[in-house]
Every structure is written in structure tokens, then in C-alpha cells.
Design a protein around this motif. Structure first.
Motif, PDB file in Angstrom:
ATOM      1  N   ARG A 149       0.871  -1.185   0.000  1.00 35.95           N
ATOM      2  CA  ARG A 149       0.000   0.000   0.000  1.00 35.95           C
ATOM      3  C   ARG A 149       0.906   1.233   0.000  1.00 35.95           C
ATOM      4  NH1 ARG A 149      -4.132  -3.600  -0.907  1.00 35.95           N
ATOM      5  NH2 ARG A 149      -4.190  -5.131   0.781  1.00 35.95           N
ATOM      6  N   MET A 174       2.091   5.218  -0.187  1.00 38.05           N
ATOM      7  CA  MET A 174       1.740   6.590   0.155  1.00 38.05           C
ATOM      8  C   MET A 174       2.046   7.444  -1.075  1.00 38.05           C
ATOM      9  SD  MET A 174       3.154   6.779   4.088  1.00 38.05           S
ATOM     10  CE  MET A 174       2.123   8.204   4.513  1.00 38.05           C
ATOM     11  N   ASP A 207      -1.899  13.355  -3.008  1.00 43.00           N
ATOM     12  CA  ASP A 207      -3.351  13.277  -3.111  1.00 43.00           C
ATOM     13  C   ASP A 207      -3.889  13.629  -4.493  1.00 43.00           C
ATOM     14  OD1 ASP A 207      -2.694  15.945  -2.878  1.00 43.00           O
ATOM     15  OD2 ASP A 207      -4.358  16.439  -1.550  1.00 43.00           O
ATOM     16  N   HIS A 252      -4.268   2.265  -1.391  1.00 43.63           N
ATOM     17  CA  HIS A 252      -3.125   3.161  -1.291  1.00 43.63           C
ATOM     18  C   HIS A 252      -3.535   4.376  -0.449  1.00 43.63           C
ATOM     19  CE1 HIS A 252      -0.989   0.587  -3.926  1.00 43.63           C
ATOM     20  NE2 HIS A 252      -1.724   0.861  -4.996  1.00 43.63           N
ATOM     21  N   ILE A 253      -2.546   5.133  -0.018  1.00 43.38           N
ATOM     22  CA  ILE A 253      -2.783   6.158   1.001  1.00 43.38           C
ATOM     23  C   ILE A 253      -2.493   7.552   0.436  1.00 43.38           C
ATOM     24  CG2 ILE A 253      -2.083   6.989   3.284  1.00 43.38           C
ATOM     25  CD1 ILE A 253      -1.280   4.047   3.883  1.00 43.38           C
ATOM     26  N   VAL A 312      -1.608  11.434   0.327  1.00 46.24           N
ATOM     27  CA  VAL A 312      -0.811  12.327   1.170  1.00 46.24           C
ATOM     28  C   VAL A 312      -1.071  13.762   0.747  1.00 46.24           C
ATOM     29  CG1 VAL A 312       1.499  12.989   1.934  1.00 46.24           C
ATOM     30  CG2 VAL A 312       0.976  10.574   1.465  1.00 46.24           C
ATOM     31  N   ALA A 329      -2.382  11.307   6.641  1.00 50.79           N
ATOM     32  CA  ALA A 329      -1.753  10.195   5.937  1.00 50.79           C
ATOM     33  C   ALA A 329      -0.929   9.348   6.905  1.00 50.79           C
ATOM     34  CB  ALA A 329      -0.870  10.716   4.807  1.00 50.79           C
ATOM     35  N   TYR A 330      -0.252  10.019   7.830  1.00 51.95           N
ATOM     36  CA  TYR A 330       0.564   9.302   8.816  1.00 51.95           C
ATOM     37  C   TYR A 330      -0.312   8.380   9.662  1.00 51.95           C
ATOM     38  CZ  TYR A 330       3.927   8.477  12.565  1.00 51.95           C
ATOM     39  OH  TYR A 330       4.762   7.878  13.481  1.00 51.95           O
ATOM     40  N   HIS A 378      -3.258   7.165   8.910  1.00 49.94           N
ATOM     41  CA  HIS A 378      -3.764   6.115   8.034  1.00 49.94           C
ATOM     42  C   HIS A 378      -2.716   5.019   7.859  1.00 49.94           C
ATOM     43  CE1 HIS A 378      -6.041   5.261   3.987  1.00 49.94           C
ATOM     44  NE2 HIS A 378      -5.724   4.153   4.623  1.00 49.94           N
ATOM     45  N   ALA A 379      -1.469   5.412   7.557  1.00 48.82           N
ATOM     46  CA  ALA A 379      -0.392   4.442   7.348  1.00 48.82           C
ATOM     47  C   ALA A 379      -0.085   3.671   8.620  1.00 48.82           C
ATOM     48  CB  ALA A 379       0.854   5.158   6.848  1.00 48.82           C
ATOM     49  N   ILE A 433       3.608  -1.055   3.900  1.00 48.52           N
ATOM     50  CA  ILE A 433       3.452   0.301   3.383  1.00 48.52           C
ATOM     51  C   ILE A 433       4.685   0.658   2.564  1.00 48.52           C
ATOM     52  CG2 ILE A 433       3.210   2.738   3.989  1.00 48.52           C
ATOM     53  CD1 ILE A 433       0.735   1.054   4.573  1.00 48.52           C
ATOM     54  N   VAL A 466       7.044   3.488   0.845  1.00 45.00           N
ATOM     55  CA  VAL A 466       7.379   4.898   1.047  1.00 45.00           C
ATOM     56  C   VAL A 466       8.609   5.261   0.217  1.00 45.00           C
ATOM     57  CG1 VAL A 466       8.059   6.653   2.733  1.00 45.00           C
ATOM     58  CG2 VAL A 466       6.474   4.833   3.404  1.00 45.00           C
TER      59      VAL A 466
END
Length: 239
Positions: free
Chosen positions: A65, A67, A70, A87-88, A90, A98-99, A101-102, A112, A114
Motif C-alpha cells: 500500500r 503513500m 493526493d 493506497h494512502i 498524502v 496520511a501518517y 492512516h499508514a 506500506i 514509502v
């Protein structure tokens, strides 16, 4: 629904790799844990790096997933896909969302992805790392898995046209052993240690890369310190 969609997307990506006749050299994928949370950390030299970073986790049958900024989630095509694959997004003005969520995903056992440089490196060297990946690993009590990509910049990167021809381009991927946070270590110290590991893997990938520029006009993808015409880190910061 997310995991019903993610595997077909991976299948489509693999078909595309075959159509382009990409030549993969992947080492170290056994370091991606088969179970539990982890932060997969890579250098960032191409718009397509998330695809190749995720590829390193496939032998462990893991779905990463990522980050991502957005704006990708607001696109009418990519947005629904990104959300469905968990996916997340940011928003750099509201990064705490976002932090959180992750962090929740890591605690639920997810991997995750990054890119701690935050943006593509136009010099193709390693930029400074943001500390978010280290802080996530510390708070979630999960390992960081360092990796490096090389050759992906030749497909599509900032400031250059896409090259999606059948050019048999090599893609080199190196994954290193997990970096475990020390309970007494600061996020800054852990970030520095992580960056050193990614840097070593990047140099290993560059040494193993089987291709060289085909002349002055083709040397743009090679870093200046390796004899290429990519901007130096100082020049890249000014762009």
C-alpha cells in the motif's frame, strides 16, 4: 474489493512488462516479510517506481500500500483505482492524516511503500530522506525494508519523454535485509541509518546494471559522478 482488484492490476502490469520486453534483475526479495507489517523504502527516480517497488514484494505474495500525493487520487481514472487498492493519499498541508492512516495499516499487518526522498531525484543520486518512514516503523514497531531501483528512469522520469518502446531495457532491483528500529534510537538517527543502507543498495544496483549510455545523446540517464550528463545534485536543486 481492494484485493479483488489489486491482483488483476498486477497481472496487467506484468503483461505490459512482457510487451516492452523489460529485462529484470531482482535480488533480495526474500527479505520482504511474508507476514506482518513492514515499511518498504526505495529511492525514487521514475514516475513508475511504485510498480517496480511492488514487484519486489510479489515473491512473498504481499500487496504493498503506497503513500502517494493526493492529486493522484483526484484523477478520474487513477483515483478510483488507487482507493480500491488501499493506497494512502498524502496531502502535504495535512500530513498527519496520511501518517495516521499508514500507522493503522501497519498495525493491521500491511506493508506500506514509502519514497522518503518525497520527490523524484533529477540527478538520479540519493536525496535527503524525510523522517516519516522511520517514525512509522518506530511507532508501529515494524521493520524497515530498504531497496533500490535502477534503470526505471529510462522509461519515464521528470523532464524527459516517456519511452514505452520495445527496447529491451534492463531494470535492476536490489532489496536488503530489514532494518529494525532501536528502542533508544531517535527518528533522525534511524533515518540516517536507513539512507546509508539504501545508498549502498543503489550503488550495488548501478554496478550490476548491464547497460551503458549509447553515446552523448543517451547519457542523460547516467549520474554526473558516473560520467553521465544528468544534473548534479546542486544543479537539480536549482531546477
Amino acid at each position: 474489493m481492494a484485493d479483488l482488484l489489486y491482483p488483476p492490476v498486477i497481472g496487467a502490469a506484468r503483461a505490459w512488462f512482457k510487451a516492452l520486453d523489460l529485462r529484470f534483475d531482482v535480488h533480495g526479495s526474500e527479505h520482504v516479510p511474508a507476514h506482518g507489517g513492514a515499511v518498504l523504502v526505495s529511492n525514487h527516480i521514475s514516475y513508475l517506481d511504485f510498480i517496480f517497488t511492488g514487484l519486489a514484494a510479489r515473491p512473498a505474495k504481499r500487496l504493498v500500500r503506497f503513500m502517494a500525493k493526493d492529486s493522484v487520487f483526484r484523477h478520474k481514472v487513477s483515483g478510483p483505482l488507487m482507493r480500491a487498492m488501499k493506497h494512502i493519499p498524502v496531502d502535504r498541508s495535512r500530513g498527519e492524516h496520511a501518517y495516521t492512516h499508514a500507522l493503522g495499516a501497519l498495525r493491521a499487518g500491511e506493508i506500506i511503500g514509502v519514497f522518503p526522498e518525497a520527490t523524484i531525484s533529477r540527478s538520479f543520486t540519493l536525496k535527503d530522506f524525510k523522517s516519516g518512514a522511520a517514525r512509522l516503523a518506530q511507532e508501529a514497531r515494524v521493520p524497515l525494508v530498504p531497496m533500490a531501483l535502477w534503470g526505471t528512469q529510462r522509461l519515464w522520469t521528470k523532464g524527459h519523454k516517456r519511452d514505452f518502446g520495445r527496447n529491451h531495457l534492463p531494470i535492476t532491483i536490489r532489496v536488503g535485509p530489514p532494518v529494525s528500529p532501536d528502542p533508544d534510537e531517535t527518528a533522525l538517527s534511524l533515518t540516517d541509518r536507513l539512507r546509508e543502507r539504501v545508498h549502498d543498495l543503489l550503488e550495488t544496483a548501478q554496478r550490476a546494471y548491464p547497460a551503458s549510455p549509447g553515446g552523448a545523446a543517451d547519457s542523460w540517464w547516467q549520474p554526473a559522478h558516473l560520467g553521465g550528463t544528468a544534473p548534479t545534485p546542486a544543479q537539480a536543486r536549482a531546477l
